[in-house]
Design a protein around this motif. Sequence first.
Motif, short mmCIF file in Angstrom:
data_model
loop_
_atom_site.label_atom_id
_atom_site.label_comp_id
_atom_site.label_asym_id
_atom_site.label_seq_id
_atom_site.Cartn_x
_atom_site.Cartn_y
_atom_site.Cartn_z
N GLU A 6 0.80 -1.22 0.00
CA GLU A 6 0.00 0.00 0.00
C GLU A 6 0.83 1.28 0.00
OE1 GLU A 6 0.53 -1.90 2.54
OE2 GLU A 6 1.00 -0.62 4.25
N VAL A 7 2.15 1.18 0.29
CA VAL A 7 2.97 2.38 0.18
C VAL A 7 4.05 2.18 -0.89
CG1 VAL A 7 2.58 3.42 2.43
CG2 VAL A 7 4.27 1.58 2.19
N GLY A 8 3.86 1.21 -1.76
CA GLY A 8 4.73 1.05 -2.91
C GLY A 8 6.03 0.30 -2.64
N ARG A 9 6.10 -0.45 -1.52
CA ARG A 9 7.32 -1.23 -1.27
C ARG A 9 7.23 -2.56 -2.02
NH1 ARG A 9 6.85 -0.10 5.10
NH2 ARG A 9 4.87 -1.05 4.59
N ASP A 10 8.37 -3.05 -2.48
CA ASP A 10 8.41 -4.31 -3.23
C ASP A 10 8.19 -5.48 -2.26
OD1 ASP A 10 8.93 -5.98 -5.50
OD2 ASP A 10 10.89 -6.42 -4.59
N ILE A 11 7.10 -6.25 -2.48
CA ILE A 11 6.75 -7.32 -1.53
C ILE A 11 7.78 -8.45 -1.55
CG2 ILE A 11 5.03 -9.10 -0.99
CD1 ILE A 11 2.88 -7.19 -1.73
N PHE A 12 8.30 -8.77 -2.74
CA PHE A 12 9.31 -9.83 -2.82
C PHE A 12 10.52 -9.50 -1.95
CE2 PHE A 12 13.12 -11.65 -4.93
CZ PHE A 12 12.82 -12.98 -4.74
N SER A 13 11.00 -8.25 -2.03
CA SER A 13 12.15 -7.85 -1.22
C SER A 13 11.82 -7.92 0.27
CB SER A 13 12.57 -6.42 -1.56
OG SER A 13 12.82 -6.31 -2.94
N ARG A 14 10.60 -7.53 0.60
CA ARG A 14 10.21 -7.56 2.02
C ARG A 14 10.17 -9.00 2.54
NH1 ARG A 14 8.42 -3.32 4.53
NH2 ARG A 14 6.75 -4.23 5.75
N ILE A 15 9.68 -9.94 1.70
CA ILE A 15 9.62 -11.34 2.15
C ILE A 15 11.05 -11.89 2.31
CG2 ILE A 15 9.02 -13.67 1.39
CD1 ILE A 15 6.37 -12.57 0.47
N VAL A 16 11.94 -11.53 1.37
CA VAL A 16 13.32 -11.99 1.47
C VAL A 16 13.96 -11.47 2.76
CG1 VAL A 16 15.61 -11.75 0.45
CG2 VAL A 16 13.66 -12.30 -1.00
N TRP A 17 13.79 -10.19 3.05
CA TRP A 17 14.36 -9.65 4.29
C TRP A 17 13.63 -10.18 5.52
CZ3 TRP A 17 18.75 -6.95 5.15
CH2 TRP A 17 19.41 -6.44 4.02
N GLY A 18 12.35 -10.46 5.36
CA GLY A 18 11.57 -10.99 6.48
C GLY A 18 12.03 -12.36 6.92
N SER A 19 12.66 -13.13 6.01
CA SER A 19 13.16 -14.45 6.39
C SER A 19 14.19 -14.34 7.52
CB SER A 19 13.76 -15.16 5.18
OG SER A 19 14.86 -14.43 4.70
N ARG A 20 14.92 -13.22 7.55
CA ARG A 20 15.89 -13.02 8.63
C ARG A 20 15.17 -12.92 9.98
NH1 ARG A 20 20.94 -9.11 7.05
NH2 ARG A 20 21.83 -10.55 5.55
N LEU A 21 14.07 -12.16 9.98
CA LEU A 21 13.32 -12.00 11.24
C LEU A 21 12.77 -13.35 11.70
CD1 LEU A 21 11.41 -8.66 10.60
CD2 LEU A 21 13.28 -9.07 12.20
N THR A 22 12.24 -14.13 10.73
CA THR A 22 11.68 -15.44 11.08
C THR A 22 12.74 -16.34 11.70
OG1 THR A 22 10.17 -15.21 9.23
CG2 THR A 22 10.45 -17.41 10.14
N LEU A 23 13.91 -16.40 11.04
CA LEU A 23 14.98 -17.24 11.58
C LEU A 23 15.44 -16.74 12.94
CD1 LEU A 23 17.37 -18.09 8.62
CD2 LEU A 23 15.98 -19.63 9.99
N TYR A 24 15.49 -15.44 13.08
CA TYR A 24 15.91 -14.82 14.34
C TYR A 24 14.98 -15.26 15.47
CZ TYR A 24 16.75 -10.83 17.51
OH TYR A 24 17.03 -10.03 18.57
N VAL A 25 13.67 -15.21 15.19
CA VAL A 25 12.70 -15.58 16.23
C VAL A 25 12.83 -17.06 16.59
CG1 VAL A 25 10.25 -15.88 16.71
CG2 VAL A 25 11.05 -13.78 15.64
N ILE A 26 12.78 -17.97 15.59
CA ILE A 26 12.80 -19.39 15.94
C ILE A 26 14.15 -19.78 16.54
CG2 ILE A 26 11.00 -20.21 14.39
CD1 ILE A 26 13.01 -20.88 12.37
N GLY A 27 15.22 -19.15 16.04
CA GLY A 27 16.54 -19.46 16.59
C GLY A 27 16.62 -19.07 18.06
#
Lengths: 257, 302
Positions: free
Chosen positions: B87-108
Amino acid sequence: MLQVDNLHVIFGHGLDLNHAVKNVSFTVGQGESFGLVGESGSGKSTVLNCIAGLINTWQGEIEIDGERLSHRRPKSFYRKVQMVFQDPYGSLHPRHTVDRTLKESVNIHHLGDANLRVVKVLGEVGLGPQFRFRYPHQLSGGQRQRVAIARALILEPEILLLDEPTSALDVSIQAEILNLLQDISKKRNLTSILVSHDLAVVSHMCDNILVMSQGATVEALSCDQLRSGDIKQRYTRQLLVASKGYDRAAIDQFQDY
Amino acid sequence: MSSTRRWQHWLLSDSPASPFQAAAGRTYLGLAEFLKNRLAVFGLLIIAALILIAFFAPYIAPCDPLVTNLVNRLQPLSAAHYFGTDEVGRDIFSRIVWGSRLTLYVIGLVAIIAAPVGIIIGTVSGYFGGLIDTILMRITDIFLAFPKLILALAFVAALGPGIENAVIAIAITSWPPYARIARGETITIRNGDFIKAIRLQGAGPIRIITGHIMPLCISSLIVRITLDMAGIILTAAGLGFLGLGAQPPSPEWGAMTSTGRAYIIDHWWLITMPGTAIFVVSLAFNLLGDGLREVLDPKSDN
C-alpha cells in the motif's frame, strides 16, 4: 574382609510393607569367593545392592576391612567395591562406545593414562582392540558382559559383586564368562560375592555358600559339604535337584517353601 | 567410484579405530535413514533455502524493503515486482526476502532459550525425584496453566511491543512441554542398569545428568522442537498480526499479512504472499520434524 551382620531390608510402608531381607549375616574372607543362592524373590540380589549402596533402606551392619559402611558412600568406596550386573543388554549406555564407557570411570577418579588402562583391561577380559570403539549394539551378549566386567575391573577393586552375571547369556557363553571371572579373581586375588539361582554355577565358583529363601537364611554351606551332599535343609536339596536340569518326576515332588 | 566405496567401507567398519570414526559411522547410518524419507528431505531443502535466502538477502532482494514509492503503490505481480507492491509502494518480494531473517531470528532465539531451560528442569526433576521434582513440576504446571498466546500478549503488553519482547514471551511460554518430555524420558532411564552402573563408578549427579541422561533425552526433544517451530513461527506471526510483534516498517511476515488484510478483496497479493511464506516454512519444519522422528527416536534403534 567383608562382614554383614543382622541385615534387614524393608521396602514400603503400611499395607505395602515388604520385609525383603530378614536378619541375614555372613562373613567373607580375603580372596574368598562367596555364593548367595536362592530362588527369585529370595532377597539375594537385595543383599548385594545393599552392599553396593544402591539401596538405602537397610538396617544392620555392613563392614569392609573392619570399617563400618553408612548409607552414603564416599567416592573412595567405589574404588574398592565394584559390581557386574545381570543383564548385559541394559547395563551399558546405548549411546556410548566401549572406549567411552571404560574411560568414564578413569576420569571420575582422575586416575590418568586412560588409553593405556582401557587397552590393558580390554585385553584382560579377552576383547581385542577392534572392539574398543564399538557401540553396545555392535556387540553380542557375551561381549557386552565382558565389557561390563572390564568396567568393574578398570578401577582395580578388591571386592567384586556379581549379580547373576551369566543368567542372561546363552549356555555356551556362560561357561566362558564364568571361567574368565574365575581366572581374573585368582590373578587379582579378588574377594567376590556371586549371586545366583543356580547351585551348579555356585558350586563351580565359590568356596562358601549361603542359601536364602523368602528373605531369610536357610543354611550356610561350604563347597565341600555341597559336593559331598552333606546338606541339612530340604529346601537346599530341592535347589540342588532343580539345578541339575529338567526332570518331570523330580519337579512333581517339589514343595513350596 | 572406488573412492566412494572406500569411504563407505571406512564409515561402516565393524571395528572403528577412533571415537571419531565410530561417531561418523553412526551419523552416516542416521543420514542414510533420513534420506530415505523424501518428504523430510524436501522439508530440509526448504529450510536450507530459507537460511540461504536470509544470509544472502542483500544480494537476492532487488529493492530496499523499507523504501516507499507512493506512485508505484498496489501494483500487481510483474517482472519489475515479482510479488507486486504494497500500500505504500514497497516491493513485496524484497520484504519477504528480508523478512526471512526475522523469522529465523525468532525461531533461533526461542530454541536457544526454551530448549536448554526445558531439558535442564526436566532432567533434574526426573533424576532427583521427591521434593525437587514436586517443586519444579508445580512451577512447570503454573506456566502450562496459562493460555500460551494470552501470556505472550500480557508479556508483550507489559514490556512493550517489539520483536525481542515477542521472542522472550514465546520462549517463556514454550519451555514447559520440553521440561515434561525430558522428565518423562529421565524417569524411564534413571532406573536402568547403566545408570546404576555409572553411579557405582562413583559418578556425581551432574556427570550422570549431563553425560548419561541428557544425550538420551535430546533426540526426542529435537524432534519436538522441530515440530514446534511451525507453531513458534505462527505465534510470532500472530503477535505481528496483532501489532504486538515486530513493529512497522520492519518486514515481518505476520505484520505484512496484518496490513494486507485491508486490501484483501481488490489486491490479494498483499496478504497472499507473506501468508504463503509462513505456510511453506511451517510445513517444511513439520516435514523435517517427522523425518527426524524416524531417525532419532530412541525406541527405534538402528
